[in-house]
Design a protein around this motif. Structure first.
Motif, PDB file in Angstrom:
ATOM      1  N   THR A   7       0.854  -1.191   0.000  1.00 52.19           N
ATOM      2  CA  THR A   7       0.000   0.000   0.000  1.00 52.19           C
ATOM      3  C   THR A   7       0.889   1.240   0.000  1.00 52.19           C
ATOM      4  O   THR A   7       2.019   1.224   0.479  1.00 52.19           O
ATOM      5  CB  THR A   7      -0.950   0.041   1.218  1.00 52.19           C
ATOM      6  N   PHE A   8       0.330   2.299  -0.555  1.00 51.03           N
ATOM      7  CA  PHE A   8       1.005   3.585  -0.595  1.00 51.03           C
ATOM      8  C   PHE A   8       0.678   4.394   0.653  1.00 51.03           C
ATOM      9  O   PHE A   8      -0.416   4.283   1.208  1.00 51.03           O
ATOM     10  CB  PHE A   8       0.552   4.396  -1.820  1.00 51.03           C
ATOM     11  N   ASP A   9       1.614   5.236   1.050  1.00 46.41           N
ATOM     12  CA  ASP A   9       1.399   6.256   2.068  1.00 46.41           C
ATOM     13  C   ASP A   9       1.548   7.601   1.380  1.00 46.41           C
ATOM     14  O   ASP A   9       2.382   7.754   0.480  1.00 46.41           O
ATOM     15  CB  ASP A   9       2.449   6.156   3.183  1.00 46.41           C
ATOM     16  N   LEU A  10       0.738   8.565   1.791  1.00 46.56           N
ATOM     17  CA  LEU A  10       0.853   9.910   1.227  1.00 46.56           C
ATOM     18  C   LEU A  10       1.828  10.726   2.056  1.00 46.56           C
ATOM     19  O   LEU A  10       1.773  10.728   3.290  1.00 46.56           O
ATOM     20  CB  LEU A  10      -0.513  10.596   1.190  1.00 46.56           C
ATOM     21  N   ILE A  11       2.740  11.396   1.366  1.00 42.17           N
ATOM     22  CA  ILE A  11       3.631  12.372   1.977  1.00 42.17           C
ATOM     23  C   ILE A  11       3.472  13.644   1.153  1.00 42.17           C
ATOM     24  O   ILE A  11       2.919  13.590   0.048  1.00 42.17           O
ATOM     25  CB  ILE A  11       5.101  11.884   2.013  1.00 42.17           C
ATOM     26  N   PRO A  12       3.913  14.792   1.610  1.00 38.95           N
ATOM     27  CA  PRO A  12       3.739  16.008   0.819  1.00 38.95           C
ATOM     28  C   PRO A  12       4.319  15.866  -0.598  1.00 38.95           C
ATOM     29  O   PRO A  12       5.502  15.577  -0.766  1.00 38.95           O
ATOM     30  CB  PRO A  12       4.483  17.079   1.621  1.00 38.95           C
ATOM     31  N   GLY A  13       3.452  15.974  -1.592  1.00 40.91           N
ATOM     32  CA  GLY A  13       3.869  15.957  -2.988  1.00 40.91           C
ATOM     33  C   GLY A  13       4.108  14.592  -3.598  1.00 40.91           C
ATOM     34  O   GLY A  13       4.565  14.503  -4.729  1.00 40.91           O
ATOM     35  N   ALA A  14       3.815  13.501  -2.865  1.00 35.95           N
ATOM     36  CA  ALA A  14       4.112  12.176  -3.408  1.00 35.95           C
ATOM     37  C   ALA A  14       3.335  11.084  -2.672  1.00 35.95           C
ATOM     38  O   ALA A  14       2.760  11.319  -1.610  1.00 35.95           O
ATOM     39  CB  ALA A  14       5.609  11.888  -3.305  1.00 35.95           C
ATOM     40  N   ALA A  15       3.368   9.891  -3.271  1.00 38.86           N
ATOM     41  CA  ALA A  15       2.881   8.669  -2.624  1.00 38.86           C
ATOM     42  C   ALA A  15       4.072   7.722  -2.569  1.00 38.86           C
ATOM     43  O   ALA A  15       4.810   7.591  -3.547  1.00 38.86           O
ATOM     44  CB  ALA A  15       1.742   8.051  -3.425  1.00 38.86           C
ATOM     45  N   THR A  16       4.279   7.081  -1.425  1.00 34.15           N
ATOM     46  CA  THR A  16       5.410   6.174  -1.276  1.00 34.15           C
ATOM     47  C   THR A  16       4.938   4.814  -0.774  1.00 34.15           C
ATOM     48  O   THR A  16       3.921   4.707  -0.096  1.00 34.15           O
ATOM     49  CB  THR A  16       6.468   6.718  -0.288  1.00 34.15           C
ATOM     50  N   ALA A  17       5.706   3.806  -1.111  1.00 34.34           N
ATOM     51  CA  ALA A  17       5.469   2.455  -0.617  1.00 34.34           C
ATOM     52  C   ALA A  17       6.826   1.905  -0.195  1.00 34.34           C
ATOM     53  O   ALA A  17       7.729   1.781  -1.028  1.00 34.34           O
ATOM     54  CB  ALA A  17       4.856   1.585  -1.699  1.00 34.34           C
ATOM     55  N   THR A  18       6.970   1.605   1.079  1.00 37.16           N
ATOM     56  CA  THR A  18       8.280   1.188   1.596  1.00 37.16           C
ATOM     57  C   THR A  18       8.227  -0.114   2.391  1.00 37.16           C
ATOM     58  O   THR A  18       9.252  -0.562   2.882  1.00 37.16           O
ATOM     59  CB  THR A  18       8.867   2.287   2.505  1.00 37.16           C
ATOM     60  N   ARG A  19       7.058  -0.719   2.499  1.00 37.67           N
ATOM     61  CA  ARG A  19       6.940  -1.937   3.299  1.00 37.67           C
ATOM     62  C   ARG A  19       6.911  -3.196   2.410  1.00 37.67           C
ATOM     63  O   ARG A  19       6.090  -4.086   2.583  1.00 37.67           O
ATOM     64  CB  ARG A  19       5.690  -1.857   4.182  1.00 37.67           C
ATOM     65  N   LEU A  20       7.821  -3.217   1.443  1.00 40.05           N
ATOM     66  CA  LEU A  20       7.954  -4.322   0.493  1.00 40.05           C
ATOM     67  C   LEU A  20       9.431  -4.568   0.255  1.00 40.05           C
ATOM     68  O   LEU A  20      10.274  -3.786   0.704  1.00 40.05           O
ATOM     69  CB  LEU A  20       7.296  -3.940  -0.842  1.00 40.05           C
ATOM     70  N   GLN A  21       9.760  -5.619  -0.492  1.00 44.39           N
ATOM     71  CA  GLN A  21      11.164  -5.820  -0.861  1.00 44.39           C
ATOM     72  C   GLN A  21      11.628  -4.715  -1.793  1.00 44.39           C
ATOM     73  O   GLN A  21      12.798  -4.362  -1.810  1.00 44.39           O
ATOM     74  CB  GLN A  21      11.352  -7.185  -1.520  1.00 44.39           C
TER      75      GLN A  21
END
Length: 175
Positions: A7-21
């Motif tokens: 899943t993506f998380d919203l941060i200012p100006g972007a969407a990030t996904a960091t809980r994967l390989q």
């Protein structure tokens, strides 16, 4: 690292996904260099660390396999990303100038998909002097950074008419 969570998380100006390989960052507007950053997992035996791919969509093209001609008929334009319910998809509505189409990214445990959703029929290839029977729709994506690819061509559909093959610049549909 805990369980994978595509899943993506919203941060200012972007969407990030960091809980994967792998990790992904999508900028809030696809109409900029480096709008997509995908960091691949570290592979065993690779001393240089994780591989990073940085890209952005440029536009939609027609490619005529018979003549070898190509034309861009829609370019990416400014669009605001929206995280869809469930957190696995980010969509940029009305992301192209020249055709009504959306750009969607879908995150999974195995990777990231880029899809174009046509909301109207694109102009006919004949509009640009190309033949519908031999013209393919392509998404032009520019890579600003990427590892050296391992290329393994695969013929998806072969033209079996020998006379037609001789007249075409690229008779087979190859991935």
């Amino acid at each position: 690292m805990g369980a994978s969570d595509p899943t993506f998380d919203l941060i200012p100006g972007a969407a990030t996904a960091t809980r994967l390989q792998h990790s992904v960052t999508l900028l809030g507007n696809p109409n900029q260099k480096g709008a997509v950053r995908l960091t691949l997992p570290q592979e065993p035996g690779m001393p240089d660390g994780p591989q990073v791919m940085v890209s952005h969509v440029v536009g939609l093209n027609y490619y005529d396999a018979a003549s070898g001609q190509s034309v861009m008929f829609a370019s990416v334009q400014d669009a605001q990303g929206q995280l869809l319910p469930g957190g696995r998809e980010v969509i940029f509505t009305d992301a192209f100038k020249g055709v009504k189409a959306d750009l969607r990214y879908t995150l999974s445990i195995g990777g990231l998909e880029q899809d174009i959703i046509l909301n109207e029929n694109p102009p006919a290839p004949e509009t640009f002097g190309l033949a519908s029977a031999t013209t393919r729709l392509e998404v032009a994506t520019e890579f600003d950074a990427a590892p050296v690819p391992k290329i393994t061509p695969t013929v998806l559909r072969a033209t079996t008419d020998d006379q037609l093959r001789q007249t075409m610049a690229e008779p087979d549909f190859t991935d």
